[in-house]
Design an enzyme around this catalytic site. Sequence first.
Site, PDB file in Angstrom:
ATOM      1  N   CYS A  77     -20.385  -8.907  -3.078  1.00 12.56           N
ATOM      2  CA  CYS A  77     -21.155  -9.478  -1.963  1.00 12.56           C
ATOM      3  C   CYS A  77     -22.617  -9.078  -2.051  1.00 12.56           C
ATOM      4  CB  CYS A  77     -20.568  -9.030  -0.626  1.00 12.56           C
ATOM      5  SG  CYS A  77     -19.163 -10.029  -0.111  1.00 12.56           S
ATOM      6  N   CYS A 135       2.331   7.920 -13.958  1.00 16.83           N
ATOM      7  CA  CYS A 135       2.151   8.123 -12.512  1.00 16.83           C
ATOM      8  C   CYS A 135       3.516   8.416 -11.886  1.00 16.83           C
ATOM      9  CB  CYS A 135       1.589   6.873 -11.837  1.00 16.83           C
ATOM     10  SG  CYS A 135       0.220   6.064 -12.656  1.00 16.83           S
ATOM     11  N   HIS A 149       4.793  11.162  -9.276  1.00 17.72           N
ATOM     12  CA  HIS A 149       4.851  10.666  -7.904  1.00 17.72           C
ATOM     13  C   HIS A 149       6.184  10.042  -7.500  1.00 17.72           C
ATOM     14  CE1 HIS A 149       0.810  11.742  -6.951  1.00 17.72           C
ATOM     15  NE2 HIS A 149       0.331  11.110  -7.999  1.00 17.72           N
ATOM     16  N   ARG A 194      -9.387   8.148  -6.171  1.00 18.13           N
ATOM     17  CA  ARG A 194      -8.134   8.903  -6.274  1.00 18.13           C
ATOM     18  C   ARG A 194      -7.439   8.664  -7.622  1.00 18.13           C
ATOM     19  NH1 ARG A 194      -6.253  13.413  -5.319  1.00 18.13           N
ATOM     20  NH2 ARG A 194      -6.109  13.203  -7.561  1.00 18.13           N
ATOM     21  N   CYS A 253      -6.690  11.284 -10.751  1.00 16.40           N
ATOM     22  CA  CYS A 253      -5.386  11.594 -11.340  1.00 16.40           C
ATOM     23  C   CYS A 253      -5.409  11.395 -12.852  1.00 16.40           C
ATOM     24  CB  CYS A 253      -4.274  10.761 -10.697  1.00 16.40           C
ATOM     25  SG  CYS A 253      -3.692  11.493  -9.145  1.00 16.40           S
TER      26      CYS A 253
HETATM   27  C1  HEC Z   1     -24.331 -14.492   2.530  1.00 22.06           C
HETATM   28  C2  HEC Z   1     -23.038 -14.126   3.062  1.00 22.06           C
HETATM   29  C3  HEC Z   1     -22.440 -12.765   2.729  1.00 22.06           C
HETATM   30  C4  HEC Z   1     -23.024 -11.521   2.842  1.00 22.06           C
HETATM   31  C5  HEC Z   1     -24.450 -11.175   3.205  1.00 22.06           C
HETATM   32  C6  HEC Z   1     -21.968 -10.569   2.572  1.00 22.06           C
HETATM   33  N1  HEC Z   1     -20.801 -11.212   2.294  1.00 22.06           N
HETATM   34 FE1  HEC Z   1     -18.979 -10.368   2.124  1.00 22.06          FE
HETATM   35  N2  HEC Z   1     -18.145 -12.196   1.761  1.00 22.06           N
HETATM   36  C7  HEC Z   1     -18.840 -13.387   1.714  1.00 22.06           C
HETATM   37  C8  HEC Z   1     -17.956 -14.434   1.238  1.00 22.06           C
HETATM   38  C9  HEC Z   1     -18.317 -15.889   1.006  1.00 22.06           C
HETATM   39  C10 HEC Z   1     -16.694 -13.823   1.014  1.00 22.06           C
HETATM   40  C11 HEC Z   1     -15.409 -14.468   0.501  1.00 22.06           C
HETATM   41  C12 HEC Z   1     -14.574 -14.868   1.651  1.00 22.06           C
HETATM   42  C13 HEC Z   1     -13.225 -15.388   1.240  1.00 22.06           C
HETATM   43  O1  HEC Z   1     -13.035 -15.876   0.141  1.00 22.06           O
HETATM   44  O2  HEC Z   1     -12.332 -15.268   2.081  1.00 22.06           O
HETATM   45  C14 HEC Z   1     -16.859 -12.422   1.392  1.00 22.06           C
HETATM   46  C15 HEC Z   1     -15.824 -11.507   1.418  1.00 22.06           C
HETATM   47  C16 HEC Z   1     -15.942 -10.200   1.852  1.00 22.06           C
HETATM   48  C17 HEC Z   1     -14.833  -9.303   2.074  1.00 22.06           C
HETATM   49  C18 HEC Z   1     -13.355  -9.661   1.963  1.00 22.06           C
HETATM   50  C19 HEC Z   1     -12.959 -10.411   3.231  1.00 22.06           C
HETATM   51  C20 HEC Z   1     -11.510 -10.814   3.285  1.00 22.06           C
HETATM   52  O3  HEC Z   1     -11.166 -11.567   4.218  1.00 22.06           O
HETATM   53  O4  HEC Z   1     -10.706 -10.385   2.452  1.00 22.06           O
HETATM   54  C21 HEC Z   1     -15.361  -8.104   2.446  1.00 22.06           C
HETATM   55  C22 HEC Z   1     -14.598  -6.849   2.798  1.00 22.06           C
HETATM   56  C23 HEC Z   1     -16.805  -8.252   2.450  1.00 22.06           C
HETATM   57  N3  HEC Z   1     -17.112  -9.535   2.094  1.00 22.06           N
HETATM   58  C24 HEC Z   1     -17.688  -7.247   2.757  1.00 22.06           C
HETATM   59  C25 HEC Z   1     -19.074  -7.407   2.753  1.00 22.06           C
HETATM   60  C26 HEC Z   1     -19.995  -6.321   2.963  1.00 22.06           C
HETATM   61  C27 HEC Z   1     -19.606  -4.874   3.241  1.00 22.06           C
HETATM   62  C28 HEC Z   1     -21.249  -6.854   2.881  1.00 22.06           C
HETATM   63  C29 HEC Z   1     -22.563  -6.129   2.945  1.00 22.06           C
HETATM   64  C30 HEC Z   1     -22.746  -5.085   1.930  1.00 22.06           C
HETATM   65  C31 HEC Z   1     -21.096  -8.282   2.652  1.00 22.06           C
HETATM   66  N4  HEC Z   1     -19.765  -8.559   2.548  1.00 22.06           N
HETATM   67  C32 HEC Z   1     -22.135  -9.186   2.589  1.00 22.06           C
HETATM   68  C33 HEC Z   1     -20.149 -13.574   2.096  1.00 22.06           C
HETATM   69  C34 HEC Z   1     -21.051 -12.557   2.356  1.00 22.06           C
HETATM   70  C1  HEC Z   2       0.687  15.534 -13.325  1.00 23.87           C
HETATM   71  C2  HEC Z   2       0.987  14.874 -12.114  1.00 23.87           C
HETATM   72  C3  HEC Z   2       0.223  13.637 -11.685  1.00 23.87           C
HETATM   73  C4  HEC Z   2       0.136  12.453 -12.343  1.00 23.87           C
HETATM   74  C5  HEC Z   2       0.628  12.108 -13.732  1.00 23.87           C
HETATM   75  C6  HEC Z   2      -0.543  11.550 -11.441  1.00 23.87           C
HETATM   76  N1  HEC Z   2      -0.861  12.184 -10.277  1.00 23.87           N
HETATM   77 FE1  HEC Z   2      -1.534  11.320  -8.575  1.00 23.87          FE
HETATM   78  N2  HEC Z   2      -1.613  13.129  -7.665  1.00 23.87           N
HETATM   79  C7  HEC Z   2      -1.222  14.312  -8.239  1.00 23.87           C
HETATM   80  C8  HEC Z   2      -1.542  15.414  -7.328  1.00 23.87           C
HETATM   81  C9  HEC Z   2      -1.297  16.903  -7.586  1.00 23.87           C
HETATM   82  C10 HEC Z   2      -2.095  14.825  -6.168  1.00 23.87           C
HETATM   83  C11 HEC Z   2      -2.608  15.537  -4.927  1.00 23.87           C
HETATM   84  C12 HEC Z   2      -3.984  15.996  -5.262  1.00 23.87           C
HETATM   85  C13 HEC Z   2      -4.679  16.787  -4.223  1.00 23.87           C
HETATM   86  O1  HEC Z   2      -4.204  16.915  -3.115  1.00 23.87           O
HETATM   87  O2  HEC Z   2      -5.743  17.264  -4.584  1.00 23.87           O
HETATM   88  C14 HEC Z   2      -2.109  13.384  -6.416  1.00 23.87           C
HETATM   89  C15 HEC Z   2      -2.518  12.452  -5.487  1.00 23.87           C
HETATM   90  C16 HEC Z   2      -2.334  11.091  -5.644  1.00 23.87           C
HETATM   91  C17 HEC Z   2      -2.449  10.113  -4.586  1.00 23.87           C
HETATM   92  C18 HEC Z   2      -2.709  10.415  -3.131  1.00 23.87           C
HETATM   93  C19 HEC Z   2      -1.417  10.737  -2.423  1.00 23.87           C
HETATM   94  C20 HEC Z   2      -1.620  10.981  -0.940  1.00 23.87           C
HETATM   95  O3  HEC Z   2      -1.314  12.067  -0.490  1.00 23.87           O
HETATM   96  O4  HEC Z   2      -2.114  10.078  -0.270  1.00 23.87           O
HETATM   97  C21 HEC Z   2      -2.254   8.890  -5.149  1.00 23.87           C
HETATM   98  C22 HEC Z   2      -2.280   7.564  -4.433  1.00 23.87           C
HETATM   99  C23 HEC Z   2      -2.028   9.094  -6.564  1.00 23.87           C
HETATM  100  N3  HEC Z   2      -2.065  10.435  -6.829  1.00 23.87           N
HETATM  101  C24 HEC Z   2      -1.842   8.083  -7.476  1.00 23.87           C
HETATM  102  C25 HEC Z   2      -1.609   8.296  -8.834  1.00 23.87           C
HETATM  103  C26 HEC Z   2      -1.542   7.244  -9.825  1.00 23.87           C
HETATM  104  C27 HEC Z   2      -1.743   5.770  -9.552  1.00 23.87           C
HETATM  105  C28 HEC Z   2      -1.273   7.841 -11.021  1.00 23.87           C
HETATM  106  C29 HEC Z   2      -1.153   7.177 -12.378  1.00 23.87           C
HETATM  107  C30 HEC Z   2      -2.370   6.597 -12.884  1.00 23.87           C
HETATM  108  C31 HEC Z   2      -1.163   9.276 -10.765  1.00 23.87           C
HETATM  109  N4  HEC Z   2      -1.395   9.506  -9.442  1.00 23.87           N
HETATM  110  C32 HEC Z   2      -0.817  10.230 -11.719  1.00 23.87           C
HETATM  111  C33 HEC Z   2      -0.598  14.470  -9.456  1.00 23.87           C
HETATM  112  C34 HEC Z   2      -0.419  13.479 -10.393  1.00 23.87           C
END
Ligand code: HEC
Ligand code: HEC
Length: 271
Positions: A101, A170, A174, A215, A219
Amino acid sequence: MKSKKFLIGLALVGGVAVGFSADVPTPDQVKQLKEMGILPSDVIVDEGNDYFHNLKGPNGKTCASCHGQDGAKLVGAYAKMPRYYKDIDKVADIDIRIKACMTKYMGFPKDKKFKKKFTKKYRVPLAGYVATLSNGMKINVTLDDPQEKEMYEFGKKLWYQRVGGRDLSCAICHEVYAGYRIRLQKLGAPVRDKLYAHWPAYRFSKDKLWTMEDRIRGCYKSYFLYLGKKWDKKKDWVKKPPYYMKELVALELFMKKAANGATVEVPGLLR
Ligand code: HEC
Ligand code: HEC
């Protein structure tokens, strides 16, 4: 820094014992902080609110120009993300969507310099703010679009794929080891327990608000390591994937879909 000051301030507030800076805040401590109305995560979300309404792009537009005062038109949007967007022809998570955006609709340059500034400065506060607009709503990722389905399958594959010097996935941490601890950290089960509901989350240990991109990158960086004696940089280290990479979105989509039905409650508060 702002929030660090807040934490120091907290210790002084009316002699209430909330000295958790080095450890996990207990649910009671978090409740106390909420009642006092001082959470460092709120400061970051407020910053996002400020950018949303006041940060003008080179073309003079703000987020609010298109998405309404107080983000009125984005209420509930985060609960359905990541999803496919026709205007950018890709499945985007919150980080990528906001960046798009800013470059496509606000006139910010599509160069490395802006990307860096966005990643460091605007991304997290804005993502945090937009996510709060879905608070209280149920996560509802639908996979209606074929590109979403494809991305979901890719995420599922990555979730179970064993990589790195420790041959981990993962899922091993997890799912298989969920509930156990690594050092002091408890291994959550993001898929089984729908933990996406509290992301973006504030991490007291890092004094930072993290989106799910942060996050997952964390990991990859911290856990897919090598265990032997000699460090082989190429073989033993799975690098922190760059921001905005397809792999991150895929894993996010996989985990968010698993969290369908859970209520968005952000920013979460973690150790
Ligand atoms: C000129 C218009 C415009 C501006 C300025 C703009 N956006 Fe957007 N934004 C859009 C359009 C177009 C989409 C796509 C909408 C769709 O496809 O549903 C979108 C989509 C999004 C979405 C996803 C909405 C959904 O329904 O999933 C987010 C979140 C978002 N914008 C955040 C922001 C943020 C934060 C800013 C400022 C940093 C920003 N936008 C600035 C036009 C704008
Ligand atoms: C060796 C073990 C390990 C592996 C492999 C690992 N993680 Fe993690 N993950 C952790 C630990 C430990 C935490 C908590 C970290 C903390 O609290 O600082 C964590 C935290 C997270 C969380 C947040 C959970 C919460 O409490 O909300 C997410 C989401 C997550 N991991 C996703 C992933 C994904 C996706 C992958 C694979 C790409 C992955 N992790 C691989 C150890 C692992």
